[in-house]
Design a protein around this motif. Structure first.
Motif, mmCIF file in Angstrom:
data_model
loop_
_atom_site.group_PDB
_atom_site.id
_atom_site.type_symbol
_atom_site.label_atom_id
_atom_site.label_comp_id
_atom_site.label_asym_id
_atom_site.label_seq_id
_atom_site.Cartn_x
_atom_site.Cartn_y
_atom_site.Cartn_z
ATOM 1 N N THR A 57 -21.042 -36.747 12.543
ATOM 2 C CA THR A 57 -21.600 -35.429 13.174
ATOM 3 C C THR A 57 -21.752 -35.530 14.517
ATOM 4 O O THR A 57 -21.181 -34.562 15.354
ATOM 5 C CB THR A 57 -23.262 -35.422 12.605
ATOM 6 O OG1 THR A 57 -23.063 -35.154 11.358
ATOM 7 C CG2 THR A 57 -23.805 -34.084 13.174
ATOM 8 N N GLU B 240 -19.520 -37.191 16.807
ATOM 9 C CA GLU B 240 -18.221 -36.977 17.475
ATOM 10 C C GLU B 240 -17.897 -35.333 17.278
ATOM 11 O O GLU B 240 -17.159 -35.009 18.120
ATOM 12 C CB GLU B 240 -17.325 -37.990 16.874
ATOM 13 C CG GLU B 240 -17.955 -39.561 17.038
ATOM 14 C CD GLU B 240 -16.749 -40.370 16.364
ATOM 15 O OE1 GLU B 240 -16.045 -39.914 15.632
ATOM 16 O OE2 GLU B 240 -17.293 -41.708 16.404
ATOM 17 N N THR B 241 -17.802 -34.886 16.064
ATOM 18 C CA THR B 241 -17.353 -33.408 15.741
ATOM 19 C C THR B 241 -17.948 -32.377 16.745
ATOM 20 O O THR B 241 -17.483 -31.684 17.303
ATOM 21 C CB THR B 241 -17.472 -33.514 14.334
ATOM 22 O OG1 THR B 241 -16.871 -34.414 13.571
ATOM 23 C CG2 THR B 241 -17.069 -31.868 14.005
ATOM 24 N N THR B 242 -19.493 -32.851 16.550
ATOM 25 C CA THR B 242 -20.220 -31.612 17.382
ATOM 26 C C THR B 242 -19.741 -32.104 19.107
ATOM 27 O O THR B 242 -19.900 -30.769 19.637
ATOM 28 C CB THR B 242 -21.591 -31.825 17.214
ATOM 29 O OG1 THR B 242 -22.044 -31.698 15.814
ATOM 30 C CG2 THR B 242 -22.494 -30.644 17.845
ATOM 31 N N ARG C 259 -17.061 -32.998 20.316
ATOM 32 C CA ARG C 259 -15.769 -32.204 20.523
ATOM 33 C C ARG C 259 -15.701 -30.597 20.649
ATOM 34 O O ARG C 259 -15.432 -30.121 21.366
ATOM 35 C CB ARG C 259 -14.809 -32.788 19.460
ATOM 36 C CG ARG C 259 -14.332 -34.183 19.760
ATOM 37 C CD ARG C 259 -13.117 -34.510 18.897
ATOM 38 N NE ARG C 259 -13.787 -34.429 17.550
ATOM 39 C CZ ARG C 259 -13.366 -35.293 16.590
ATOM 40 N NH1 ARG C 259 -12.619 -36.251 16.552
ATOM 41 N NH2 ARG C 259 -14.242 -35.320 15.452
#
Length: 78
Positions: free
Chosen positions: A46, A48-50, A52
């Motif tokens: 969560t 890492e994705t957020t 980015r």
């Protein structure tokens, strides 16, 4: 990007930050290594994705370390 899209992205980032907090709580309340690793892995995904998404949109990235520090060591809020 229009203001509505920007507001939607900001809301999604805030929601992801709350989900990250909940995943950290779940990890710290885990009874076994498997559950801890699973919940902590979800939290990191969560994060890492957020991060980015926020960077791509030019929006502020949540203070992940502050969120993690705010969760009690055992995950239980009293």
């Amino acid at each position: 990007m229009n203001d509505t899209t920007l507001a939607d992205l900001q809301a999604a980032i805030a929601e992801s930050a709350e989900e990250y907090r909940q995943q950290i709580v779940a990890a710290r309340c885990s009874m076994g290594n498997y559950d801890y690793a699973k919940n902590n892995g979800r939290a990191e995904a969560t994060r890492e994705t957020t991060t980015r998404m926020a960077e791509a949109a030019g929006l502020p990235v949540p203070d992940w370390d502050a969120i993690r520090r705010a969760v009690p060591a055992d995950g239980i809020y009293r």
